[in-house]
Design an enzyme around this catalytic site. Structure first.
Site, mmCIF file in Angstrom:
data_model
loop_
_atom_site.group_PDB
_atom_site.id
_atom_site.type_symbol
_atom_site.label_atom_id
_atom_site.label_comp_id
_atom_site.label_asym_id
_atom_site.label_seq_id
_atom_site.Cartn_x
_atom_site.Cartn_y
_atom_site.Cartn_z
ATOM 1 N N ASP A 10 0.846 -1.197 0.000
ATOM 2 C CA ASP A 10 0.000 0.000 0.000
ATOM 3 C C ASP A 10 0.883 1.249 0.000
ATOM 4 O O ASP A 10 1.898 1.300 0.691
ATOM 5 C CB ASP A 10 -0.897 -0.005 1.240
ATOM 6 C CG ASP A 10 -1.751 1.247 1.306
ATOM 7 O OD1 ASP A 10 -2.535 1.474 0.371
ATOM 8 O OD2 ASP A 10 -1.587 2.019 2.265
ATOM 9 N N HIS A 20 4.780 4.222 -3.199
ATOM 10 C CA HIS A 20 5.598 5.380 -3.606
ATOM 11 C C HIS A 20 6.013 6.237 -2.419
ATOM 12 O O HIS A 20 6.956 7.016 -2.523
ATOM 13 C CB HIS A 20 4.826 6.233 -4.619
ATOM 14 C CG HIS A 20 3.394 6.400 -4.248
ATOM 15 N ND1 HIS A 20 2.420 5.528 -4.687
ATOM 16 C CD2 HIS A 20 2.775 7.285 -3.445
ATOM 17 C CE1 HIS A 20 1.249 5.896 -4.177
ATOM 18 N NE2 HIS A 20 1.443 6.954 -3.417
ATOM 19 N N ASP A 70 -9.708 2.392 -4.825
ATOM 20 C CA ASP A 70 -9.496 3.834 -4.614
ATOM 21 C C ASP A 70 -10.179 4.680 -5.695
ATOM 22 O O ASP A 70 -10.292 5.892 -5.543
ATOM 23 C CB ASP A 70 -7.991 4.147 -4.645
ATOM 24 C CG ASP A 70 -7.274 3.571 -3.434
ATOM 25 O OD1 ASP A 70 -7.869 3.559 -2.357
ATOM 26 O OD2 ASP A 70 -6.115 3.125 -3.583
#
Length: 1434
Positions: free
Chosen positions: A428, A431, A529
């Site tokens: 999750d 980045h 999302d």
């Protein structure tokens, strides 16, 4: 012949940092590291952290890999070190040159996933994943009934959001305790544990064939969960570390050192204080400007956020400002009760309180994902740039476990717990996760789950940055979102982008370079999302968009709720209802249960099964056709069975109820035969109650479903109006489809085969191609009625070919082919092939194949018609013997090739040719010397220059040999039907010196003969060429331009000495080579003035011809060329036709020439009237040229040795001088040259050396002169590379130290990338760019006058390197080792050029610094030969 093991080659190049390049490999592959051109010859060690077999992976533990050299020779250009890849994950490699790191990168090895009771492999491209929000699964004992929806919908992987205890916000990703199973899953009377979860996951894997993965969240934790973290000299403001008001200072020591009063008076001190005050004010105003800038940005960010949250049409429109939804999000939190602002502020300065102040986590638009935005030095929080997640705080790990032992240990335990029960993880917020933390955690995970499937979402905005995460972490699949597409065209582009190769792609060899890849995709129609597609597009788009995504050649996925058509986003934060359960008998009105009548579930099941079938059965080729603005057709094609599946989807990005869609749907043409309609489905409305959001279950739209029909015949379709069959060309059938009910929200999927006739033809082709590669076994078809020639293996037919015949099959440039009445194949709108033979085609295919450049004009030509195919076979059939047999074999293969669809012809044409071509190369090498057969790839490819250059044309180029000579090849003349000799001749270079009178040159032939014929083991051909030229001896010389002997020009002084050197080399290298001395030479000109005599009229043994040569030189040669004048040379002045040569009585040096002719290899004659250089040689080199002196010394020494052994019957030469007979013994002649050479040729480093006749002309000391006794004395002193030739053939002439110094100067001044500068760059007439077309008034340049005045010629580099090798061995081991490195490094550039050249050769010359010269021959015999000789010496 073909390997079946997959081997990839990674070339290492100096200072090549490939950390941002993704190299993907599979388990079972072999990875070979090889040295690129920049590292050849250097001491390179490769290190990797890929573990030894049986060892566990340790990221910090590197081991060196041992080099394997297949040839076991000093030429180790083929050496490699290898890894047999049996373990998945990310592995690092780097390499050292000596002790310095010189480059490195990462490789990613894919995991192998196993599923089912039988533990069968689930390929990554077969993955169909569905995401579930764990909290919406309800109590654990109800999970199966809810998860069954995924099973019945055809998914084979389930992704759970975190199953841990959630925080107060109830966000799926705000974890209160990473180690505790969410208590919501338990009942009051039954507490469920991780073991129960593990048992369910195992059941899903074994009984349902479903793998399970879940998230790991490393970046943040829930608010309440507190992890305490372990705690130039200019005047500048020093920030107070505790950020107290007015707490900043300056360094007073720097202030006192900077502002020094010029005396001790009060005025001076006052002045200093004022300067100090002014500087402080400047520093403060700089700080003020910076703070204002930060405040301005903070205000802008606040306003932007408020606008998005409260006013924007696409925002959440939060409404009134409340405690739950404040106007501005809090960035920091602490576990204390609410306090007054001043009290909160004072806590910052209390260490026991401050350590509990925590920063919220979030997301920064456009930030560098490799930077931690919460670390010191970041202004993200100050400038309000963080899009904040108010329910979680950022975890502070530090740089290593020791920085925060508790946190690292806790999160490791969390990771190990996760992978104990799940087959994969989703990273999750990858980045924003510190890379070193994720590396550490995943290393721990893979120890427990070696084939861990790792997926991640990355929003870096850059493929390079994505690759850093993928390579460092070994990410298996990157989540890609179809929702990022704004229209159907973009959605189709993403399908093409994320996997597969083009339809009709070339078959790639098993051994090939490792190419950079893009990350494997997990392509999702919607992620949890994403906002709801029904809101942003329409409910009708769910089916076509999911079909388009599912047709991608990669993993595919969706999120629970999409298939049921839930018309809102299922929020990971606020959603508390449960998913519906599976009930086959449920009614549409039942909001808590679903079945195949719900939403698009029935269609989803069909497309998921199809996706898995296409992945498992190798449908790896993809074609995307944008039929119109809403219709996308995606083709998946199997390159082995040539079946296709074509999915036609009519998207509905706009709601069909409120937007216009045309009823006219374009016709579609589908090549081949439609076997069945796999699926046709239409999104339709049904009469039920409209959607109402249920309080307990996450329900979808009951009024929309799909009408679905599977596995029907075309005539049963309700979407296809009619289908007609038409032919696109011979043997290519196309079905024209006319649609009638392809309404928005519809899909139809066809299974298409080749028409039966073409299917048989492909099967037969594949059957015959299995002799070259096992790759073609699948889909092959054995039949008995094929052409009889195809029953014979190709290798068996080709084994009868001679090297001369192989020249005709493989090579022949345009002018050679024209001489035979043909020409090279021309591709319209592109260019002609370099060769008429197979190499012409293979050079182009080698460029096209790795890139699958099917749009290339070459491929267009193949698809458009049979012209090229017929050219290849007809050209060979028109010849006779085995060549025609090869042509017939190709014609028989092409018979079937022409019967397959045109789009497949390029790949099968390539497969046929590559099989034939590689077989022919093997047959060529088998006929060569053991040096070639056991040599490196470089040696083998260079040796093909021998096949390229040695040919027999329609008219033989060599004069006839003596009829009494044995082993002379003969053929039947096609016109006269009489037997004629057919000896191969050696072309000087292609394309300019390849045919007719200009094919054969004495000098070029004998400079090239040792490398092209002797080293390659072509002894009979070498003998025949030596004897043929011997037969043309006249005036004691052999011709420069051979002109078949009858049109010969005897205008060069060096060719005869190169010829003698080759005889010497022949005698030494060939078994029983001395026998050549007794071979009969048929003299064409027994006297200087004879008319040409027919072969056999007068025969002499070769040793007599040699003696005549030596005698004529000692006597002195003087004659005028026959037919002197413009008819034989339009540029030469009259005096230039006068030829002289002789031997100096004092020195023994051979001399000759005059200022108006050029008798050595540097033979450029001026041609420009405008520049007034016509008829003037640029480089006359009259007098004694250094290489001729060296070659003559070599010949005299050799004849002396033979005469002492009575092998050569002459001990002396007898000449007339001043009316008397004089004899000069070979011993005396040898001593004279030896005694005088260094004395007269070496330019002493001592300015007062008495041997120096012209000290005023010396401009470089320590070199060897280019000539001695030139009519223009300054020419003697020019630095050129010719002295290195003398060093190789007569090294005894040189003192070791002087020779080495001269070679060092030559290396510094003359050595270029591929060749040697022909003149010292410090010379006033040096010019390194050769332009033969330029005609201006520059005397030194016009019409290429500088041909040998700077341009870098290749063949001398061989002599330079060989000289360096010889003398380095005498200089000592260290010098020798350094020289071997230099030689390998230089030769690596030739290797690269050879591989890249479409001519598969080395050029005559380059312009300065290795630049391409358009006036050079593209491949030159002596260039290839001298490099081959260097490798032989090595």
């Amino acid at each position: 012949m073909g390997h079946s093991k997959q081997i990839r080659i990674l070339l290492l190049n100096e200072m090549e940092k490939l950390e941002k390049t993704l190299f993907r490999l599979e388990q079972g592959f072999e990875l070979q590291f090889r040295l690129g051109p920049t590292l050849q010859g250097k001491a390179v060690t490769v290190y990797t952290n890929y573990p030894f077999p049986g060892e566990t992976f340790n990221r910090e533990k590197f081991r060196s890999l041992g080099w394997e050299n297949p040839t076991e020779r000093e030429d180790d250009s083929d050496k490699y070190c290898k890894l047999n890849l049996q373990q998945s994950g990310s592995f690092q490699y780097y390499f050292l040159q000596g002790n310095e790191k010189s480059g490195g990168g990462y490789i990613v090895v894919d995991p192998i996933l196993h599923v089912g009771a039988d533990n069968h492999v689930l390929p990554l491209d077969c993955v169909t994943l569905q995401t579930f929000l764990a909290k919406c699964l309800g109590p654990f004992d109800e999970w199966e009934s809810r998860l069954r929806v995924a099973k019945e919908s055809g998914y084979n992987m389930i992704h759970f959001t975190p199953l841990q205890t959630l925080g107060l916000s109830r966000s799926c990703y705000s974890l209160a305790n990473q180690l505790e199973l969410n208590p919501d899953f338990s009942r009051p009377n039954r507490k469920y544990t991780w073991t129960d979860v593990g048992q369910l996951v195992e059941k899903l894997k074994k009984e349902w064939n479903i793998l399970c993965i879940t998230d790991v969240v490393y970046n943040h934790t829930e608010n309440r969960r507190v992890t305490k973290s372990d705690p130039n000299q200019h005047l500048k403001i020093i920030q107070d570390p505790e950020y107290r008001r007015l707490g900043c200072t300056v360094d007073m020591n720097i202030a006192l050192a900077t502002f020094i009063p010029h005396d001790n008076g009060p005025a001076a001190i006052e002045e200093c204080c004022n300067w100090f005050r002014k500087r402080i004010e400047e520093l403060n105003s700089e700080k003020l400007r910076l703070v204002n800038y930060h405040q301005e940005q903070a205000v802008n960010c606040l306003l932007g956020n408020v606008f998005y949250e409260r006013l924007a049409g696409h925002g959440p429109k939060l409404g009134p400002v409340t405690r739950k939804h404040p106007l501005v999000t809090r960035y920091f939190t602490f576990p204390f009760e609410e306090l007054a602002f001043s009290t909160e502020e004072s806590m910052i300065h209390l260490p026991n309180k401050a350590c509990f102040l925590m920063a919220h986590n979030g997301w920064v638009m456009g930030d560098d994902p490799l930077r931690n935005f919460a670390e010191p030095g970041s202004e993200v929080y100050l400038r309000r740039e963080l899009i904040c997640w108010g329910d979680s705080v950022k975890l502070r790990y530090g740089n290593k476990p020791e920085d925060c032992p508790y946190l690292w240990a806790h999160m490791r335990k969390y990771t190990e717990l996760t992978v104990t029960y799940f087959q994969g993880v989703r990273l999750d917020n990858c980045h924003s996760t510190p890379l070193h933390v994720a590396e550490y955690m995943l290393d721990a995970a893979r120890k427990l789950q070696p084939n861990l499937y790792v997926v991640a979402e990355l929003f870096t905005g850059s493929e390079d940055l994505d690759n850093i995460f993928v390579t460092r972490l070994g990410i298996s699949s990157l989540i890609r979102e179809a929702m990022s597409a704004c229209n159907s065209h973009e959605e189709g582009r993403l399908v093409y982008r994320y996997g597969g190769e083009p339809v009709g792609s070339f078959v790639q060899p098993c051994l090939r370079p490792l190419m950079p890849a893009i990350a494997h995709a997990l392509f999702m129609d919607i992620t949890h999302d994403n906002e709801c597609p029904i809101v942003h597009r329409s409910a009708y788009d769910a089916l076509p968009s999911s079909t388009i995504v599912s047709m991608a050649c990669c993993a595919s996925g969706s999120t629970r709720g999409y298939d049921e058509l839930v018309p809102h986003q299922i929020s990971v934060v606020s959603e508390e209802r449960f998913y519906t359960k599976w009930n086959p008998g449920a009614l549409p009105s039942n909001t808590g249960e679903v079945n195949f009548q719900s939403g698009i579930i029935a269609a989803r099941c069909a497309i998921n099964k199809l996706h898995q079938e296409l992945g498992a059965k190798g449908f790896i080729q993809v074609y995307v056709d944008q039929v119109d603005e809403d219709i996308v057709a995606v083709t998946r094609h199997s390159p082995s069975i040539h079946q296709s599946v074509v999915a036609v989807s009519r998207t509905a990005f706009r709601n069909p109820k409120t937007s216009f869609y045309s009823k006219e749907v374009p016709q579609m043409c589908i090549p081949g035969k439609i076997e069945e309609v796999v699926l046709e489905a239409r999104t339709i409305e049904r009469t039920t109650n409209p959607y109402r959001k249920d309080e307990n279950s996450i329900n979808g739209m009951p009024n929309i479903t799909v009408e679905i029909r599977e596995h029907i015949q075309l005539n049963e379709s309700k979407i296809v109006k009619q289908a007609g069959v038409t032919t696109k060309g011979p043997n290519e059938y196309v079905q024209e489809i006319e649609f009638e009910n392809l309404s928005p929200g519809s899909v139809i999927i066809f299974r298409v085969s080749l028409d039966p006739h073409a299917q048989v033809a492909v099967g037969i082709l594949r059957n015959h191609l299995t002799q070259f590669s096992p790759h073609f076994k699948s889909g092959s078809l054995a039949v008995d009625n094929s052409d009889p020639i195809l029953k014979i293996p190709f290798a068996s037919i080709a084994s009868k070919l001679t090297l001369g015949e192989l020249n005709q099959i493989l090579y022949r440039c345009e002018s050679e082919e024209q001489e035979d009445g043909g020409g090279c194949y021309t591709i319209p709108n592109w260019s002609s092939l370099k060769y008429a033979g197979l190499q012409g085609l293979m050079s182009v295919l080698a460029e096209i194949r790795p890139k699958n450049d099917l749009g290339h004009p070459f491929c267009d030509n193949l698809r458009s018609g049979d012209w090229m195919i017929d050219y290849v076979s007809s050209r060979l059939i028109s010849r006779s013997g085995t060549i025609a047999e090869v042509g017939k074999w190709l014609q028989a293969m092409f018979f079937y090739l022409k019967q397959i669809p045109r789009y497949l012809i390029p790949c099968y044409f390539d497969a046929i040719l590559i099989g034939a071509y590689t077989t022919l190369l093997d047959i060529a090498w088998k006929q060569m010397s053991s040096f070639v057969q056991n040599g490196s790839t470089f040696v083998k490819h260079l040796s093909l220059g021998s096949v390229q250059m040695c040919a027999v044309g329609k008219v033989p180029s060599l004069p006839l040999l003596s009829p009494s000579l044995m082993d002379v090849p003969y053929r039947l003349n096609e016109i006269t039907k009489e037997k004629e000799q057919c000896c191969v001749s050696l072309a000087a270079g292609l394309p300019h010196f390849s045919s007719g009178l200009f094919r054969c040159w004495g000098r070029d032939t004998f400079i090239a003969l040792r490398g092209t014929l002797l080293i390659t083991g072509r002894y009979i051909e070498a003998r025949n060429i030596i004897l043929a030229f011997a037969g043309t001896l006249r005036h004691g010389l052999i011709p420069n331009l051979l002109g078949e002997g009858t049109y010969a020009r005897y205008n060069c002084r060096d060719a005869v000495w190169w010829w003698l050197q080759c005889i010497q080399d022949y005698c030494k290298m060939v078994p029983n080579g001395l026998e050549i001395l007794k071979c009969p030479v048929s003299r064409m000109y027994p006297t200087d003035d004879s008319v040409p005599l027919p072969a056999g009229t007068l025969d002499q043994p070769l040793f007599e011809v040699i003696q005549e040569t030596m005698q004529r030189h000692m006597q002195g040669i003087q004659f005028r060329e026959r037919n002197a004048g413009p008819q034989i040379d339009r540029n030469m002045k009259d005096e230039g036709f006068n030829i002289t040569a002789g031997v100096d009585e004092e020195t023994g040096f051979v001399y000759g020439g005059n200022r108006l002719n050029c008798g050595t290899w540097m033979d450029k004659m001026g041609e420009s009237d405008r520049a007034r250089n016509r008829g003037i040689p640029a480089t006359p080199r009259d007098g004694s040229a250094v290489e001729i002196v060296g070659l003559s010394k070599s010949a005299v020494r050799w004849l002396l040795e033979l005469s002492k052994k009575n092998i050569f019957p002459y001990h002396e030469v007898t000449v007339k001088r001043h009316g008397k007979i004089v004899t000069v013994s070979y011993d005396e002649w040898n001593r004279k040259i030896q005694d005088n050479f260094e004395k007269l040729f070496h330019v002493s480093e001592d300015p007062s050396d008495l041997n120096e006749k012209h000290p005023n002309l010396v401009h470089k000391r320590g070199i060897y002169k280019d000539s001695y006794g030139a009519s223009s004395p300054w020419c003697d002193y020019q630095l050129r590379p010719n002295f290195t030739i003398a060093m190789v053939v007569a090294p005894e002439l040189f003192t070791i130290e002087k020779a080495w110094k001269a070679l060092e100067i030559a290396e510094k001044k003359l050595l270029g990338p591929l060749g040697m500068k022909t003149l010292d760059p410090d010379d006033m007439v040096y010019c390194g760019i050769y332009d033969n077309a330029l005609d201006n008034d520059n005397y030194n340049l016009a019409k290429g006058f500088n041909y040998h005045q700077g341009p870098e010629w290749l063949w001398p580099i061989g002599y330079f390197l060989r000289a360096k090798l010889y003398f380095s061995r005498l200089m000592g081991p260290e010098t020798n080792a350094n020289t071997i490195f230099l030689v390998k490094n230089v030769l690596s550039r030739h290797y690269v050029h050879l591989e890249r050249s479409p001519w598969k050769g080395l050029p005559e010359l380059t312009n300065e610094n290795g630049q391409y010269c358009p006036f050079s021959c593209e491949t030159q015999a002596w260039s290839i030969a001298s490099i081959l000789e260097t490798l032989y010496d090595l």
